[in-house]
Design an enzyme around this catalytic site. Structure first.
Site, PDB file in Angstrom:
ATOM      1  N   SER A   1       0.786  -1.235   0.000  1.00  0.00           N
ATOM      2  CA  SER A   1       0.000   0.000   0.000  1.00  0.00           C
ATOM      3  C   SER A   1       0.812   1.277   0.000  1.00  0.00           C
ATOM      4  O   SER A   1       0.239   2.369  -0.083  1.00  0.00           O
ATOM      5  CB  SER A   1      -0.968   0.005   1.185  1.00  0.00           C
ATOM      6  OG  SER A   1      -2.061  -0.825   0.898  1.00  0.00           O
TER       7      SER A   1
ATOM      8  N   ASN B   1      -9.113  -0.814   0.038  1.00  0.00           N
ATOM      9  CA  ASN B   1      -8.286  -0.888  -1.167  1.00  0.00           C
ATOM     10  C   ASN B   1      -9.073  -0.539  -2.425  1.00  0.00           C
ATOM     11  O   ASN B   1      -8.502  -0.072  -3.415  1.00  0.00           O
ATOM     12  CB  ASN B   1      -7.688  -2.289  -1.286  1.00  0.00           C
ATOM     13  CG  ASN B   1      -6.633  -2.545  -0.229  1.00  0.00           C
ATOM     14  OD1 ASN B   1      -5.626  -1.854  -0.178  1.00  0.00           O
ATOM     15  ND2 ASN B   1      -6.877  -3.517   0.636  1.00  0.00           N
TER      16      ASN B   1
END
Length: 377
Positions: free
Chosen positions: A85, A193
């Site tokens: 991430s 996400n």
């Protein structure tokens, strides 16, 4: 991170949204505490660790443990690894550059750029702005928390069978659209996400180019991040690199599996980038020093919302503000994906930066190395 927090509820696989953080700390010239934190992580079961620091004294790196449990080869300070991430900061940077160029507004709705994509089960892209995607206040369901996705890509048999699958961004978003939103846009915070898969799609809609091309042209090439790539569907890591190891949730007491090779399209623009510790420190220093964004956009990026349950952390636009144990603030992001757990951060003035990677995902916390570097001696 891409992997950890996203799946805790669904699969108990570690995958947490990184939280890092504004103020300058005195450079830890000796890095004694950092060395000790790296060694402690290996002693606790992490196969290997690599870390790089940039501060006014120069660039310093340290490693511990192994990069290959079969051969015993050590980790390298030059290792390439999947950053998970941390990708989100790159994506947010490109969208803020586009805003600075007048090509979009962060207050544009998602539907303006992706008509009809966010629909069904109470989802409505006409009510979600680009800003809500970037600071995780959209309420859109996190596709990696879907039970079917978790079984297929995070449990042992599913992953070993499907590790080379190619998934499109549209497929990932469609998976999230099977679920109702977690909350109305702007009323709460939840790491998703899906937000950043949509953000990557918005970049392509605005520019006519895949988000990977825009990141390469706007960030990677200008900063000469020679170890950083957006791999798309490429399943291997550039050399040099170490192996990556994982213990799936349904096999947590068994041996670690080598998960180095995988198709990163399962992470897409939420977590697919590959980089090095040296490149990540250079990137975050350049970002916080204003080399990538005008002052107004950098201020927007650093405008944060509280993270529920973590009073020491706040989330901006792909950038996290974290207060460390000694009161120092650093700005950055965490990243997790199969077999890889990382943290990268810098002080607000960009003078002191750290990036660290563990090549195992079942134990240890890279945040301990972060705390040691900025708070130790």
């Amino acid at each position: 991170m891409f992997v950890r927090t996203a799946l805790v509820a669904a699969t108990a696989v570690a995958l947490s949204a990184a939280l890092l953080a504004p103020a300058a700390a005195a450079p830890a010239a000796g890095h004694r505490a950092t060395r000790e934190a790296v060694r402690t992580a290996v002693a606790a079961g992490v196969p290997g660790v690599t870390a790089t620091v940039r501060d006014p004294h120069g660039t310093w790196s340290t490693t511990a443990g192994v990069g290959d449990t079969r051969t015993g080869a050590p980790r390298s300070a030059s290792d390439h690894y999947r950053v998970g991430s941390i990708t989100k900061t790159f994506v947010a940077t490109v969208l803020l550059q586009l805003e600075a160029e007048g090509r979009l507004s962060l207050d544009d709705t998602v539907d303006r750029w992706l008509p009809g994509v966010v629909r069904g089960h109470g989802n409505d892209g006409r009510r979600v702005t680009v800003r809500r995607l970037l600071d995780h206040t959209s309420g859109i369901y996190n596709y990696t928390s879907d039970d079917g996705f978790a079984r297929t890509y995070f449990l042992k048999d599913g992953f070993l069978r499907h590790r080379y699958d190619t998934l499109t961004p549209a497929e990932l978003v469609a998976l999230a659209m099977r679920h109702a939103p977690d909350f109305a846009p702007g009323t709460d915070w939840s790491y998703s996400n899906t937000n950043y898969v949509l953000a990557g799609m918005v970049i392509e809609a605005v520019t006519g180019h895949p988000y990977a091309e825009e990141i390469t042209r706007r960030v990677i090439e200008p900063l000469r991040l020679t170890g950083t790539v957006v791999p798309g569907t490429r399943t291997t890591l550039p050399s040099p690199s170490s192996r990556a190891y994982s213990k799936p949730a349904d096999a947590a007491t068994g041996p670690a599996y080598d998960v180095t090779a995988l198709n990163p399209s399962l992470a897409s623009s939420a977590g697919e980038i590959i980089s090095t510790s040296a490149d990540l420190t250079r990137f975050y220093q350049a970002l916080l020093r204003g080399r990538l964004l005008p002052a107004h956009q950098l201020k927007e990026m650093k405008t944060t919302v509280p993270v529920p349950g973590d009073p020491g952390s706040a989330y901006g636009l792909g950038l996290i503000d974290r207060t460390l144990s000694c009161g120092v603030h650093v700005w950055g992001h965490d990243g997790g994906i199969h077999g890889s757990s990382s943290t990268a951060a810098t002080t607000a003035d960009g003078r002191h930066a750290l990036a660290v990677n563990f090549n195992g995902d079942w134990t240890g916390d890279p945040g301990t190395v972060l705390d040691a570097e900025f708070c130790g001696d």
